[in-house]
Each structure stands twice: as structure tokens, then as C-alpha cells.
Design an enzyme around this catalytic site. Structure first.
Site, short mmCIF file in Angstrom:
data_model
loop_
_atom_site.label_atom_id
_atom_site.label_comp_id
_atom_site.label_asym_id
_atom_site.label_seq_id
_atom_site.Cartn_x
_atom_site.Cartn_y
_atom_site.Cartn_z
N ALA A 140 0.84 -1.21 0.00
CA ALA A 140 0.00 0.00 0.00
C ALA A 140 0.86 1.25 0.00
O ALA A 140 1.44 1.60 1.03
CB ALA A 140 -0.93 0.01 1.21
N SER A 142 0.45 4.36 -2.94
CA SER A 142 -0.54 5.36 -3.35
C SER A 142 -1.91 5.05 -2.76
O SER A 142 -2.65 5.94 -2.37
CB SER A 142 -0.67 5.36 -4.87
OG SER A 142 0.58 5.58 -5.46
N ILE A 167 10.59 4.15 5.07
CA ILE A 167 10.31 5.19 6.06
C ILE A 167 11.56 6.07 6.27
O ILE A 167 12.60 5.59 6.74
CB ILE A 167 9.83 4.57 7.40
CG1 ILE A 167 8.65 3.63 7.14
CG2 ILE A 167 9.48 5.67 8.40
CD1 ILE A 167 7.49 4.24 6.34
N ARG A 259 3.80 19.00 0.93
CA ARG A 259 4.09 18.98 -0.52
C ARG A 259 4.78 20.24 -1.01
O ARG A 259 5.69 20.14 -1.86
CB ARG A 259 2.80 18.68 -1.31
CG ARG A 259 2.54 17.19 -1.34
CD ARG A 259 1.23 16.78 -1.96
NE ARG A 259 1.09 15.33 -1.79
CZ ARG A 259 -0.06 14.67 -1.81
NH1 ARG A 259 -1.19 15.33 -1.98
NH2 ARG A 259 -0.08 13.38 -1.64
N GLU A 379 5.75 11.30 -1.24
CA GLU A 379 4.70 12.28 -0.90
C GLU A 379 3.61 12.31 -1.97
O GLU A 379 3.00 13.35 -2.23
CB GLU A 379 5.27 13.68 -0.73
CG GLU A 379 6.40 13.75 0.24
CD GLU A 379 6.01 14.33 1.57
OE1 GLU A 379 5.05 15.11 1.63
OE2 GLU A 379 6.66 13.97 2.55
N GLN A 383 1.25 10.95 -10.78
CA GLN A 383 -0.13 10.59 -11.19
C GLN A 383 -1.11 10.91 -10.08
O GLN A 383 -2.21 11.41 -10.33
CB GLN A 383 -0.22 9.09 -11.52
CG GLN A 383 0.45 8.68 -12.82
CD GLN A 383 1.94 8.38 -12.63
OE1 GLN A 383 2.53 8.66 -11.58
NE2 GLN A 383 2.56 7.82 -13.64
C1 LIG Z 1 13.20 7.74 -0.66
C2 LIG Z 1 11.81 7.47 -0.21
C3 LIG Z 1 11.37 7.96 1.02
C4 LIG Z 1 10.07 7.70 1.46
N1 LIG Z 1 9.69 8.13 2.71
C5 LIG Z 1 8.47 7.75 3.20
C6 LIG Z 1 8.10 8.06 4.56
O1 LIG Z 1 8.85 8.70 5.31
N2 LIG Z 1 6.91 7.61 5.02
C7 LIG Z 1 6.03 6.87 4.24
O2 LIG Z 1 4.98 6.51 4.72
N3 LIG Z 1 6.36 6.56 2.94
C8 LIG Z 1 7.55 6.98 2.41
N4 LIG Z 1 7.91 6.65 1.11
C9 LIG Z 1 6.98 5.87 0.28
C10 LIG Z 1 6.33 6.68 -0.83
O3 LIG Z 1 5.43 7.62 -0.29
C11 LIG Z 1 5.68 5.69 -1.80
O4 LIG Z 1 6.73 5.05 -2.48
C12 LIG Z 1 4.76 6.37 -2.78
O5 LIG Z 1 3.60 6.80 -2.12
C13 LIG Z 1 4.37 5.45 -3.95
O6 LIG Z 1 3.91 4.24 -3.48
P1 LIG Z 1 4.45 2.87 -4.12
O7 LIG Z 1 5.93 2.94 -4.14
O8 LIG Z 1 3.80 1.74 -3.39
O9 LIG Z 1 3.94 2.91 -5.61
P2 LIG Z 1 2.49 2.49 -6.12
O10 LIG Z 1 1.45 3.16 -5.32
O11 LIG Z 1 2.44 1.00 -6.21
O12 LIG Z 1 2.50 3.13 -7.54
C14 LIG Z 1 3.14 2.51 -8.67
C15 LIG Z 1 2.80 3.34 -9.91
O13 LIG Z 1 1.39 3.29 -10.16
C16 LIG Z 1 0.84 4.60 -10.21
N5 LIG Z 1 -0.50 4.60 -9.60
C17 LIG Z 1 -0.85 4.06 -8.42
N6 LIG Z 1 -2.16 4.30 -8.17
C18 LIG Z 1 -2.64 5.00 -9.21
C19 LIG Z 1 -3.90 5.57 -9.55
N7 LIG Z 1 -4.95 5.42 -8.73
N8 LIG Z 1 -4.02 6.24 -10.71
C20 LIG Z 1 -2.97 6.40 -11.56
N9 LIG Z 1 -1.73 5.89 -11.30
C21 LIG Z 1 -1.57 5.21 -10.14
C22 LIG Z 1 1.79 5.45 -9.41
O14 LIG Z 1 1.71 6.82 -9.79
C23 LIG Z 1 3.13 4.82 -9.75
O15 LIG Z 1 3.59 5.33 -10.98
C24 LIG Z 1 9.18 6.94 0.64
C25 LIG Z 1 9.62 6.47 -0.61
C26 LIG Z 1 10.91 6.71 -1.03
C27 LIG Z 1 11.34 6.14 -2.36
#
Ligand SMILES: Cc1cc2nc3c(=O)[nH]c(=O)nc-3n(C[C@H](O)[C@H](O)[C@H](O)COP(=O)(O)OP(=O)(O)OC[C@H]3O[C@@H](n4cnc5c(N)ncnc54)[C@H](O)[C@@H]3O)c2cc1C
Length: 403
Positions: A140, A142, A167, A259, A379, A383
Site C-alpha cells: 500500500a 498510493s 520510512i 508537498r 509524498e 499521477q
Molecule cells: C526515498 C523514499 C522515502 C520515502 N519516505 C516515506 C516516509 O517517510 N513515510 C512513508 O509513509 N512513505 C515513504 N515513502 C513511500 C512513498 O510515499 C511511496 O513510495 C509512494 O507513495 C508510492 O507508493 P508505491 O511505491 O507503493 O507505488 P504504487 O502506489 O504502487 O504506484 C506505482 C505506480 O502506479 C501509479 N498509480 C498508483 N495508483 C494510481 C492511480 N490510482 N491512478 C494512476 N496511477 C496510479 C503510481 O503513480 C506509480 O507510478 C518513501 C519512498 C521513497 C522512495
């Protein structure tokens, strides 16, 4: 209309932070990237300089009375600070001591006692302390509503089970704001927000992520295994969640306020890359100013500069709206989406314009090319920002035509 003139205080802070970035961050940047860590002498420099997360919004958008005046002046200043320090190296900014992303939720819904208790640790300026924010899970990102981490009410508190991933500052945080679900069938309404302190039984740090960019900043997996958290650590207390989606709202509100900062970080890195490319090209064509190729390169550089400035304007506008307490979710997402996308392109172009025969022209350009990638992801991905913008636009149109 937004007043984008910098105050004397803002000019002073910007100049000071630029000096700090130039003298204390840049010289350490490449080594920290290589080591995937920041050495303790940086924290001594931070301590000497008096720079603190206070420049960052510890409680942006907080409804607390005592915070109001400070916040009013803070987000804009924080955006300036964010750009300057990221111009030095964004990993260092993310690694500055302070509550980080964990700050806003504690401010938003923490009781006065909780705010006092969890922020008290940052008054100790002798030692670096960190907060963190744990929402993302392996399944989980996005889809925030789909978190699987469970919290079960037990005598005197809650038992948490689940895994959080990616995190920021996760492995060194003194406490972490953790989002969990009391009942996944309730969707967003089932979300609860806790502060879990380091050392709590059942709470452990998993692996540290090996990343493409921002390598010097700690990003870790956190594991909760029958982790008991006392009632006092449920942010806002039980009453807060009754018949509301408060846990989910807190997660989202955090993003609205942070943001603009992330957009400003992207602006800082893009500006650094554009400046470096210009320096290298000016040096290389010192005697070739009349060449058509030089003129074409200059045009490309000017275009990069314009896009940096456009991204900055969107970012400032979203900070301005937050400071005057106007809805800024759309503006924040627009700034983040535009700055993130353009910064990724600008860092790539900077590398391409200066590369000779495919060789890496400059270690900083190569590093920023890697660092910038995540600004389109964390953040909220590009998309997701567009979805937020579209949703807000439809709301506005609907309100206008009375839907
Ligand atoms: C360096 C780094 C630091 C981070 N720090 C934190 C933190 O401190 N705390 C925390 O909680 N998280 C943190 N994150 C996590 C970050 O917020 C998530 O990686 C991000 O929200 C995307 O989630 P995912 O990687 O699971 O990608 P996914 O949600 O699986 O997305 C994969 C692709 O599908 C697209 N997609 C997904 N849903 C949709 C939709 N409904 N419509 C269109 N396109 C869609 C996305 O845009 C993306 O291109 C961090 C990530 C990184 C890399």
C-alpha cells in the site's frame, strides 16, 4: 494577490542557508552519497550553526492556538529554507534533526499533553533527535486506504501488527507516527494514528533500503510484531476517531502541508543542476561564443532556468495560500507535480548537455540525476498529484454550477 517579495528576515535566512549549504553541505555531499551515511561532524556543524528544524514547519496547518502566529510566518520561510538546503544536498536536509514528517500529525490531532511530550525531545540540541512518519506498506503506497497494518484494542492500549516500508529516518527515529487499521473492512474510517517510541517491545527496524538516489538519507523498513502501544499514544485519544475518518484525514492533511516543501526541494536540486550545467558550458565555450552550438546550448540553459522559476512560483503560491489559511490542496499538488516532473527533466538535460562522448561530465550532475528521481514518487506520485488536482477542479466546477 500573493506578495512574493522577500522580507529582510527571509533574505537574511536565505543568504545564511546558502552559505551553510555551500560550506558545510556540498563539501560532504559526494562522500556521504558514497558511504550512504552522514558523518557525525555534520551534526556538530548543524549545532554550531544554530540551524534547526524550527525553520521547517514543525506544525504547519496546526489548529493549535499557540502555534498560529509562528505557522503564519513559517511555511513560506520553510519553503525558502528547503530550496537553499536542497541546493546543497537534499539528503542532508532530510537528515536534519527534528520531527520530520511525523511533526504535522502530532500537531494536527495530538492532545496538548501529547504535543508537549513528543516534541520535548527536540529541545535537546546537544544530540540529534528524529521523528518519522510510517504510512507506506509493501502492498500500500498510493492506495493509502488499503493499509494492512492492524491495531487491535486490548487492555490499556492497542496491539499493532504489520510492516511499514520506505520510512525516512526510520532506523534512527526516536518515535514514529504509525497508521494502522482497526478493521480493514471499514476502509478509511478504520484508520488510527499512533506514536510508537523506539525501544517499544515488538517494534523493530528491518532492512535499510539501498536506494538509487538520496543515498545518504536513512530509509528503512519498520516491523511491528504484537507491539503493545499504550492508550496515551493514540494520537488525539479514542474520542477523536468516533464516527469520523480522522486517521485518514490526518494522513492526507500532512501531505497538503509538506508537498510545498518537497516541491521546493525539487526546485533546489533542479536549480543546482541548471547552474552547474551553465558553469560547465560557459567554461567549455570560453573561446567559442560565436559557435551556433554554443547559442543552441545557451537557449536550452535559458529554458531550464525559466522552468526552475515557474516551479518556484507554483511552490511559493501554495506556501502563501497555506500561510493565509486558504485551501491549498490543489495548489500544493500542482506545485509538487510540476516541480517534480520538471526537475527530473532538468537534471537529465543538464547531464545530457554537458556530457562529452557519453562520459559523466561532473559527479554532482550524476548524483542529482539519481537524487531527483524520487521527487516524482514520494509524498504522492505525479499521477496521484494529478488525480488530486482533477478532483479539486471538479469540486470547484461542481460548486459553481450547483452540483
Ligand atoms: C526515498 C523514499 C522515502 C520515502 N519516505 C516515506 C516516509 O517517510 N513515510 C512513508 O509513509 N512513505 C515513504 N515513502 C513511500 C512513498 O510515499 C511511496 O513510495 C509512494 O507513495 C508510492 O507508493 P508505491 O511505491 O507503493 O507505488 P504504487 O502506489 O504502487 O504506484 C506505482 C505506480 O502506479 C501509479 N498509480 C498508483 N495508483 C494510481 C492511480 N490510482 N491512478 C494512476 N496511477 C496510479 C503510481 O503513480 C506509480 O507510478 C518513501 C519512498 C521513497 C522512495
Amino acid at each position: 494577490m500573493p506578495d512574493f517579495l522577500e522580507t529582510e528576515q527571509e533574505k537574511t535566512v536565505r543568504a545564511y542557508l546558502n552559505h551553510f549549504a555551500r560550506t558545510e553541505i556540498r563539501p560532504r555531499s559526494l562522500e556521504a552519497d558514497r558511504m550512504q551515511d552522514i558523518q557525525p561532524d555534520f551534526y556538530q556543524a548543524v549545532q554550531r550553526s544554530g540551524i534547526s528544524m524550527e525553520m521547517m514547519p514543525r506544525n504547519p496547518g496546526s489548529r493549535s492556538k499557540e502555534g498560529e502566529q509562528r505557522e503564519h510566518t513559517t511555511l513560506r520561510l520553510s519553503v525558502l529554507a528547503s530550496e537553499e538546503l536542497s541546493w546543497g544536498d537534499a539528503s542532508f536536509l532530510l537528515s536534519l534533526p527534528g520531527p520530520g514528517l511525523g511533526g504535522p500529525p502530532v500537531s494536527f490531532i495530538g492532545t496538548p499533553e501529547q504535543r508537549e511530550r513528543f516534541f520535548a525531545i527536540f529541545k535537546d540540541t546537544e544530540h540529534p533527535h528524529f521523528g518519522a512518519y510510517a504510512l507506506t506498506e509493501p502492498e500500500a503506497g498510493s492506495d493509502v486506504a488499503g493499509i494492512k497494518t492492524r491495531c487491535e484494542a486490548v487492555n490499556g492500549g492497542y496491539r499493532i501488527n504489520g510492516t511499514k516500508t520506505f520510512i525516512t529516518n526510520g532506523s534512527r527515529a526516536d518515535w514514529v507516527v504509525v497508521f494502522a487499521s482497526i478493521d480493514p473492512s471499514l476502509g478509511r474510517a478504520g484508520h488510527r494514528t499512533f506514536v510508537v517510541e523506539r525501544g517499544t517491545q515488538g517494534f523493530s527496524v528491518g532492512r535499510r533500503h539501498h536506494k538509487l538516489g538520496l543515498r545518504a538519507n536513512d530509509t528503512a523498513e519498520l516491523v511491528f510484531s504484537d507491539c503493545f502501544v499504550p492508550e496515551e499514544n493514540l494520537l488525539g485519544g479514542r474520542a477523536h476517531y468516533e464516527q469520523s475518518k480522522e486517521g485518514f484525514k490526518v494522513a492526507m492533511a500532512t501531505f497538503d502541508s509538506t508537498r510545498p516543501l518537497v516541491a521546493a526541494m525539487a526546485v533546489g536540486i533542479a536549480r543546482a543542476a541548471a547552474e552547474r550545467a551553465r558553469e560547465l558550458i560557459e567554461e567549455r565555450y570560453m573561446l567559442g561564443r560565436a559557435l551556433p552550438r554554443y547559442r543552441a546550448l545557451r537557449e536550452a540553459l535559458d529554458d531550464m532556468d525559466r522552468r526552475v522559476r515557474a516551479a518556484r512560483l507554483l511552490t511559493w503560491k501554495s506556501a502563501f495560500l497555506a500561510d493565509v489559511r486558504q485551501p491549498q490542496s490543489r495548489a500544493a499538488s500542482m506545485a509538487k507535480a510540476y516541480a517534480g516532473k520538471e526537475a527530473v527533466l532538468i537534471c537529465r538535460e543538464a547531464l545530457e548537455l554537458t556530457a562529452d562522448s557519453g562520459e559523466v561530465p561532473d559527479p554532482f550532475l550524476e548524483k542529482w540525476f539519481r537524487d531527483i528521481r524520487v521527487f516524482d514518487i514520494f509524498e504522492g506520485t505525479a499521477q496521484i498529484q494529478r488525480l488530486v488536482v482533477a478532483r479539486r477542479l471538479f469540486e470547484e466546477i461542481g460548486a459553481k454550477v450547483g452540483l
